[in-house]
Design an enzyme around this catalytic site. Structure first.
Site, short mmCIF file in Angstrom:
data_model
loop_
_atom_site.label_atom_id
_atom_site.label_comp_id
_atom_site.label_asym_id
_atom_site.label_seq_id
_atom_site.Cartn_x
_atom_site.Cartn_y
_atom_site.Cartn_z
N SER A 221 0.85 -1.19 0.00
CA SER A 221 0.00 0.00 0.00
C SER A 221 0.88 1.23 0.00
CB SER A 221 -0.95 -0.01 1.20
OG SER A 221 -0.25 -0.16 2.42
N GLU A 225 -0.09 6.82 -4.30
CA GLU A 225 0.22 6.02 -5.49
C GLU A 225 -0.67 4.78 -5.60
OE1 GLU A 225 2.22 6.60 -8.02
OE2 GLU A 225 2.81 8.53 -7.19
N GLY A 226 -1.54 4.57 -4.61
CA GLY A 226 -2.44 3.41 -4.64
C GLY A 226 -1.78 2.21 -3.99
N ASP A 253 -5.59 -2.18 8.20
CA ASP A 253 -6.15 -3.39 8.82
C ASP A 253 -7.37 -3.87 8.04
OD1 ASP A 253 -4.26 -2.84 10.78
OD2 ASP A 253 -5.70 -1.73 12.01
#
Length: 314
Positions: A221, A225-226, A253
């Protein structure tokens, strides 16, 4: 069944303020108390998704009793090892005016060698009846630096699949045991690579290295930037939808919960990351960590953009 392990459980308190004034008296607009710790957040999301889940780990003292009672109230299955120390309190301060979140985290109790033996036995028993086990968060004091690595060995020996979400030495030792899946975030990845900045190409190379270690699925993650999602044969670049974020604590989470749910349901790789990204975004729209609304989730899943990246693993 899915079992989540939280070795450093917490009583999460969220304070809502109009604005936080350092060095002055601040009056709360609202306060919310939740059972917390990263693995417990994973369990709460999985419960919301309607999956059979048990939250395990360590709890102690009055805070531990409250954590257990709150999970009981929410109908989340749990089976904790009781310890002598006091489970920590973690405080999140939401500054509505600045749209900022400040976290104040206690370090947590000390875990004895006897307690560690108990959690190893618990993991052995849980792995025999769980398809997926998640290992999330920091290691409390007293736990060996390779603690997650030891637990991953136990999980794999019993035919279960371990998903690791940690940082620092705990992540480094865990990676060497090749868990089924890992989910480092940008900060954790930079720490692992010993870099102050991280380019997309460097993240792609890091994910490739994880796959070469024998890890079957890697989710990186990367904030704005995704995310990057790696299998042994494919890499996907994922862009989550833009949402009106209320509280971003626990989004990682929620992503782990989405991964666990997708693997548990034997979804194709693209559908696994769609679900994980949607869970992360749905959590951001809720006031507390470890919560998703199913109505939000279904709509968000349609908005996640997933693009396959070619040839990176060749």
């Amino acid at each position: 069944m899915i079992t989540t392990l939280t070795l450093n459980a917490a009583l999460d308190k969220t304070y809502y303020l109009q604005t936080l004034s350092i060095g002055q008296t601040n009056r709360l607009r609202d306060v919310h108390i939740e059972p917390g710790g990263k693995g417990i957040n994973v369990a709460k999301v999985l419960h919301s998704l309607g999956l059979e889940v048990t939250a395990g780990g360590f709890i102690g003292g009055n805070n531990g009793k409250v954590i257990s009672a709150l999970l009981q109230d929410r109908g989340v299955g749990h089976e904790f090892i009781g310890i002598q120390g006091e489970s920590r309190t973690c405080l999140t301060i939401i500054d509505n005016e600045r749209e900022e979140e400040t976290e104040i985290l206690e370090s947590g109790p000390n875990i004895s060698s006897e307690d560690w033996e108990k959690i190893c036995h618990f993991t052995d028993a849980a792995a025999k009846k769980s398809t997926i086990m998640t290992l999330s968060g920091s290691l409390p004091q007293g736990v060996p630096a390779d603690g997650y690595g030891q637990l991953i060995d136990i999980i794999k020996q019993n035919g279960s699949k371990a998903i690791l979400d940690s940082s620092g030495a705990a992540l480094r030792y865990g990676l060497e045991k090749a868990p089924f899946a890992v989910k480092p975030n940008e900060r954790e990845l930079k720490q692992w690579l010993n870099k102050e900045t991280l380019s997309l190409s460097e993240a792609l190379e890091a994910g490739k290295m994880f796959i070469q270690k024998g890890i079957q699925y890697v989710c990186l993650s990367l904030g704005k930037e995704g995310a990057l999602f790696f299998t042994r044969d494919e890499v996907f670049h994922v862009k989550a939808p833009v949402v009106n974020a209320v509280n971003t604590i626990g989004c990682g989470d929620a992503m782990v919960a989405g991964l666990a749910a997708g693997f548990y349901q034997n979804l194709p790789a693209r559908d696994v990351i769609l679900l994980a990204a949607a869970c992360g975004s749905a959590n951001a729209m809720m006031p507390q960590a470890g919560q998703v609304a199913l109505t939000d989730l279904e709509e968000l899943r349609k908005q996640v953009v997933v693009k396959k990246i070619d040839n990176i693993l060749s």
